[in-house]
Motif scaffolding. Sequence first.
Motif, PDB file in Angstrom:
ATOM      1  N   ALA A  29     -33.791   8.151 -22.198  1.00  0.00           N
ATOM      2  CA  ALA A  29     -33.341   7.042 -23.055  1.00  0.00           C
ATOM      3  C   ALA A  29     -34.249   6.875 -24.267  1.00  0.00           C
ATOM      4  O   ALA A  29     -34.625   5.763 -24.642  1.00  0.00           O
ATOM      5  CB  ALA A  29     -33.258   5.744 -22.259  1.00  0.00           C
ATOM      6  N   GLY A  30     -34.640   7.999 -24.858  1.00  0.00           N
ATOM      7  CA  GLY A  30     -35.451   7.975 -26.066  1.00  0.00           C
ATOM      8  C   GLY A  30     -36.919   7.722 -25.842  1.00  0.00           C
ATOM      9  O   GLY A  30     -37.671   7.576 -26.807  1.00  0.00           O
ATOM     10  N   PRO A  35     -38.979   9.551 -12.719  1.00  0.00           N
ATOM     11  CA  PRO A  35     -39.659   9.619 -14.004  1.00  0.00           C
ATOM     12  C   PRO A  35     -40.042   8.233 -14.520  1.00  0.00           C
ATOM     13  O   PRO A  35     -39.287   7.274 -14.376  1.00  0.00           O
ATOM     14  CB  PRO A  35     -38.614  10.278 -14.922  1.00  0.00           C
ATOM     15  CG  PRO A  35     -37.299   9.912 -14.313  1.00  0.00           C
ATOM     16  CD  PRO A  35     -37.536   9.864 -12.827  1.00  0.00           C
ATOM     17  N   ALA A  36     -41.231   8.156 -15.098  1.00  0.00           N
ATOM     18  CA  ALA A  36     -41.743   6.873 -15.586  1.00  0.00           C
ATOM     19  C   ALA A  36     -42.604   7.113 -16.809  1.00  0.00           C
ATOM     20  O   ALA A  36     -43.100   8.224 -17.042  1.00  0.00           O
ATOM     21  CB  ALA A  36     -42.543   6.168 -14.493  1.00  0.00           C
ATOM     22  N   ALA A  37     -42.767   6.050 -17.590  1.00  0.00           N
ATOM     23  CA  ALA A  37     -43.545   6.121 -18.830  1.00  0.00           C
ATOM     24  C   ALA A  37     -44.921   5.509 -18.642  1.00  0.00           C
ATOM     25  O   ALA A  37     -45.159   4.737 -17.699  1.00  0.00           O
ATOM     26  CB  ALA A  37     -42.803   5.393 -19.951  1.00  0.00           C
ATOM     27  N   LEU A  38     -45.819   5.825 -19.560  1.00  0.00           N
ATOM     28  CA  LEU A  38     -47.151   5.238 -19.550  1.00  0.00           C
ATOM     29  C   LEU A  38     -47.070   3.714 -19.527  1.00  0.00           C
ATOM     30  O   LEU A  38     -47.809   3.052 -18.798  1.00  0.00           O
ATOM     31  CB  LEU A  38     -47.936   5.705 -20.774  1.00  0.00           C
ATOM     32  CG  LEU A  38     -49.238   4.941 -21.087  1.00  0.00           C
ATOM     33  CD1 LEU A  38     -50.232   5.061 -19.941  1.00  0.00           C
ATOM     34  CD2 LEU A  38     -49.833   5.446 -22.392  1.00  0.00           C
ATOM     35  N   MET A  90     -39.444  18.883 -25.987  1.00  0.00           N
ATOM     36  CA  MET A  90     -39.382  18.077 -24.769  1.00  0.00           C
ATOM     37  C   MET A  90     -37.940  18.042 -24.243  1.00  0.00           C
ATOM     38  O   MET A  90     -37.013  17.748 -24.975  1.00  0.00           O
ATOM     39  CB  MET A  90     -39.853  16.642 -25.054  1.00  0.00           C
ATOM     40  CG  MET A  90     -39.948  15.758 -23.820  1.00  0.00           C
ATOM     41  SD  MET A  90     -40.254  14.012 -24.247  1.00  0.00           S
ATOM     42  CE  MET A  90     -41.692  14.142 -25.306  1.00  0.00           C
ATOM     43  N   GLN A  91     -37.768  18.370 -22.954  1.00  0.00           N
ATOM     44  CA  GLN A  91     -36.442  18.315 -22.348  1.00  0.00           C
ATOM     45  C   GLN A  91     -36.023  16.863 -22.121  1.00  0.00           C
ATOM     46  O   GLN A  91     -36.854  15.963 -22.068  1.00  0.00           O
ATOM     47  CB  GLN A  91     -36.442  19.046 -21.008  1.00  0.00           C
ATOM     48  CG  GLN A  91     -36.798  20.527 -21.095  1.00  0.00           C
ATOM     49  CD  GLN A  91     -36.745  21.188 -19.745  1.00  0.00           C
ATOM     50  OE1 GLN A  91     -35.690  21.271 -19.115  1.00  0.00           O
ATOM     51  NE2 GLN A  91     -37.895  21.649 -19.282  1.00  0.00           N
ATOM     52  N   SER A  92     -34.716  16.669 -21.996  1.00  0.00           N
ATOM     53  CA  SER A  92     -34.193  15.324 -21.783  1.00  0.00           C
ATOM     54  C   SER A  92     -33.556  15.205 -20.405  1.00  0.00           C
ATOM     55  O   SER A  92     -33.039  16.188 -19.858  1.00  0.00           O
ATOM     56  CB  SER A  92     -33.147  14.983 -22.851  1.00  0.00           C
ATOM     57  OG  SER A  92     -33.725  14.945 -24.130  1.00  0.00           O
ATOM     58  N   LEU A  93     -33.605  13.991 -19.860  1.00  0.00           N
ATOM     59  CA  LEU A  93     -32.890  13.648 -18.637  1.00  0.00           C
ATOM     60  C   LEU A  93     -31.912  12.538 -18.975  1.00  0.00           C
ATOM     61  O   LEU A  93     -32.288  11.554 -19.613  1.00  0.00           O
ATOM     62  CB  LEU A  93     -33.853  13.158 -17.555  1.00  0.00           C
ATOM     63  CG  LEU A  93     -34.807  14.157 -16.908  1.00  0.00           C
ATOM     64  CD1 LEU A  93     -35.757  13.438 -15.968  1.00  0.00           C
ATOM     65  CD2 LEU A  93     -34.022  15.218 -16.145  1.00  0.00           C
ATOM     66  N   ASP A  94     -30.649  12.685 -18.562  1.00  0.00           N
ATOM     67  CA  ASP A  94     -29.711  11.589 -18.788  1.00  0.00           C
ATOM     68  C   ASP A  94     -30.069  10.429 -17.865  1.00  0.00           C
ATOM     69  O   ASP A  94     -30.751  10.596 -16.850  1.00  0.00           O
ATOM     70  CB  ASP A  94     -28.265  12.046 -18.573  1.00  0.00           C
ATOM     71  CG  ASP A  94     -28.000  12.481 -17.139  1.00  0.00           C
ATOM     72  OD1 ASP A  94     -27.741  11.590 -16.302  1.00  0.00           O
ATOM     73  OD2 ASP A  94     -28.080  13.692 -16.853  1.00  0.00           O
ATOM     74  N   ARG A 124     -41.670  -1.303 -16.794  1.00  0.00           N
ATOM     75  CA  ARG A 124     -41.809  -2.311 -17.852  1.00  0.00           C
ATOM     76  C   ARG A 124     -40.460  -2.908 -18.215  1.00  0.00           C
ATOM     77  O   ARG A 124     -40.352  -4.105 -18.516  1.00  0.00           O
ATOM     78  CB  ARG A 124     -42.448  -1.688 -19.096  1.00  0.00           C
ATOM     79  CG  ARG A 124     -42.739  -2.700 -20.214  1.00  0.00           C
ATOM     80  CD  ARG A 124     -43.431  -2.037 -21.390  1.00  0.00           C
ATOM     81  NE  ARG A 124     -42.581  -1.020 -22.003  1.00  0.00           N
ATOM     82  CZ  ARG A 124     -41.648  -1.270 -22.921  1.00  0.00           C
ATOM     83  NH1 ARG A 124     -41.431  -2.507 -23.332  1.00  0.00           N
ATOM     84  NH2 ARG A 124     -40.940  -0.282 -23.430  1.00  0.00           N
ATOM     85  N   THR A 125     -39.409  -2.096 -18.224  1.00  0.00           N
ATOM     86  CA  THR A 125     -38.074  -2.595 -18.549  1.00  0.00           C
ATOM     87  C   THR A 125     -37.141  -2.388 -17.364  1.00  0.00           C
ATOM     88  O   THR A 125     -37.431  -1.610 -16.446  1.00  0.00           O
ATOM     89  CB  THR A 125     -37.471  -1.888 -19.774  1.00  0.00           C
ATOM     90  OG1 THR A 125     -37.076  -0.557 -19.414  1.00  0.00           O
ATOM     91  CG2 THR A 125     -38.470  -1.824 -20.911  1.00  0.00           C
ATOM     92  N   ARG A 126     -35.983  -3.070 -17.416  1.00  0.00           N
ATOM     93  CA  ARG A 126     -35.015  -3.010 -16.329  1.00  0.00           C
ATOM     94  C   ARG A 126     -33.822  -2.131 -16.678  1.00  0.00           C
ATOM     95  O   ARG A 126     -32.842  -2.087 -15.941  1.00  0.00           O
ATOM     96  CB  ARG A 126     -34.513  -4.427 -16.040  1.00  0.00           C
ATOM     97  CG  ARG A 126     -35.650  -5.421 -15.889  1.00  0.00           C
ATOM     98  CD  ARG A 126     -35.241  -6.837 -16.255  1.00  0.00           C
ATOM     99  NE  ARG A 126     -36.366  -7.752 -16.135  1.00  0.00           N
ATOM    100  CZ  ARG A 126     -36.352  -9.008 -16.537  1.00  0.00           C
ATOM    101  NH1 ARG A 126     -35.286  -9.513 -17.118  1.00  0.00           N
ATOM    102  NH2 ARG A 126     -37.407  -9.777 -16.379  1.00  0.00           N
ATOM    103  N   ALA A 127     -33.913  -1.427 -17.806  1.00  0.00           N
ATOM    104  CA  ALA A 127     -32.739  -0.781 -18.376  1.00  0.00           C
ATOM    105  C   ALA A 127     -32.059   0.198 -17.424  1.00  0.00           C
ATOM    106  O   ALA A 127     -30.831   0.282 -17.399  1.00  0.00           O
ATOM    107  CB  ALA A 127     -33.126  -0.067 -19.672  1.00  0.00           C
ATOM    108  N   LEU A 128     -32.832   0.947 -16.636  1.00  0.00           N
ATOM    109  CA  LEU A 128     -32.216   1.941 -15.764  1.00  0.00           C
ATOM    110  C   LEU A 128     -31.706   1.356 -14.457  1.00  0.00           C
ATOM    111  O   LEU A 128     -30.818   1.915 -13.829  1.00  0.00           O
ATOM    112  CB  LEU A 128     -33.207   3.077 -15.456  1.00  0.00           C
ATOM    113  CG  LEU A 128     -33.026   4.340 -16.315  1.00  0.00           C
ATOM    114  CD1 LEU A 128     -33.303   4.032 -17.769  1.00  0.00           C
ATOM    115  CD2 LEU A 128     -33.933   5.465 -15.813  1.00  0.00           C
ATOM    116  N   SER A 129     -32.265   0.233 -14.024  1.00  0.00           N
ATOM    117  CA  SER A 129     -31.921  -0.294 -12.704  1.00  0.00           C
ATOM    118  C   SER A 129     -30.876  -1.395 -12.728  1.00  0.00           C
ATOM    119  O   SER A 129     -30.157  -1.591 -11.744  1.00  0.00           O
ATOM    120  CB  SER A 129     -33.174  -0.811 -11.994  1.00  0.00           C
ATOM    121  OG  SER A 129     -33.807  -1.804 -12.774  1.00  0.00           O
TER     122      SER A 129
END
Length: 360
Positions: free
Chosen positions: A250-251, A214-217, A1-5, A285-290
């Motif tokens: 971010a993992g 990009p977003a998670a389930l 799986m490729q990663s995005l910073d 679900r989380t605010r970590a990126l924004s």
Amino acid sequence: MQSLDTATARRLRAGAQGIGGGVRAASAAAALDRAFAVQAQDQSAAALGLRVRATGLTAADVVHALETDRSMVRGWFMRGTLYLVPAADLRWLTGLLGPVFLKLSARRYRELGLDAAALARAEQVVTSALAAEGPLTRAELAERLAGAGLDPSGQVPFHVLRRSALLGQICHGPTRDKEPCFVLLDDWLPPGRTLDQADAAAELARRYLSAHGPAALEDFATWSGLPVTVARGAWRALIEGGEAVEYEVAGQPCLLPADRPPVAAPGEPDVRLLPAYDNYLVGYRTRALSVAASDERQVWPGGGQIRATVTADGLACATWSRKTGGRTVAVAAFQELSPEVRAGIAAEEADVMRFLGSNT
């Protein structure tokens, strides 16, 4: 799986939402089509949510789209809360989400003394009144409910109207004297497409990812309010159909539309003044990126509040509010801002005042 910073992922999200990367729509309908849904618990905030995603938009343009073109509609959708969505999507969205939130509301109906007979009577009162009298406000419909022996006070009218909307019988229509009115759905909008549950869930996942990737389930499940099993099946369908590519951010495994390059080159900071409760801040679900962890309390002070926020390339850097009776904007920065960001804020402040002035 490729990663995005994280910086690239954040810029991609901001561009997808139309609040970064220089992306601005030419109309209210185009802005909403890109974002798919705009928080509309507060109507003025919803209008500002369209402004921040468009260029040259006026408050009159938003009213025209809602009441004349009827290209968008306000209603209870994701998580059972109020959103603006494209009118063409109302029926399949209601078919998918309505049963979910009706089931979740069953206990509240019982607490309010609304058994099956009372709910059926209320449904008949609302639809008959709207058929006979046309657009009516919540207060006017509460009077009609009182005439049928139902409690017009407290939460009963709200839940009765919300239930009728979730059943696909009524929707928000025009505004009269600053009060929203309700109308029969079939009188207000033409027939629209309907989908079975699997296809509707997949379509919602597709539209969500286009506007949020990009977003998670977990992001999609939280935002939509769908049961996790339904959300997971829709998410998997995008992968299996070759519509989405998986990246690690971010993992966490996230999806990005397969036709979207995983590149977001930095440039001059794209600064936006997002309204309170903007979908960009509640769409994950989380605010970590924004929002940086150290700044979260500035944006989420408690009590369910989400303040109007200044973002630069999708990262919150300040909050803002209207002062002096709404005639000026006050900005509270989290830290020292660069000259480029300050210049972007000044341009956005001027556009907010232009937009609000167009409503006078």
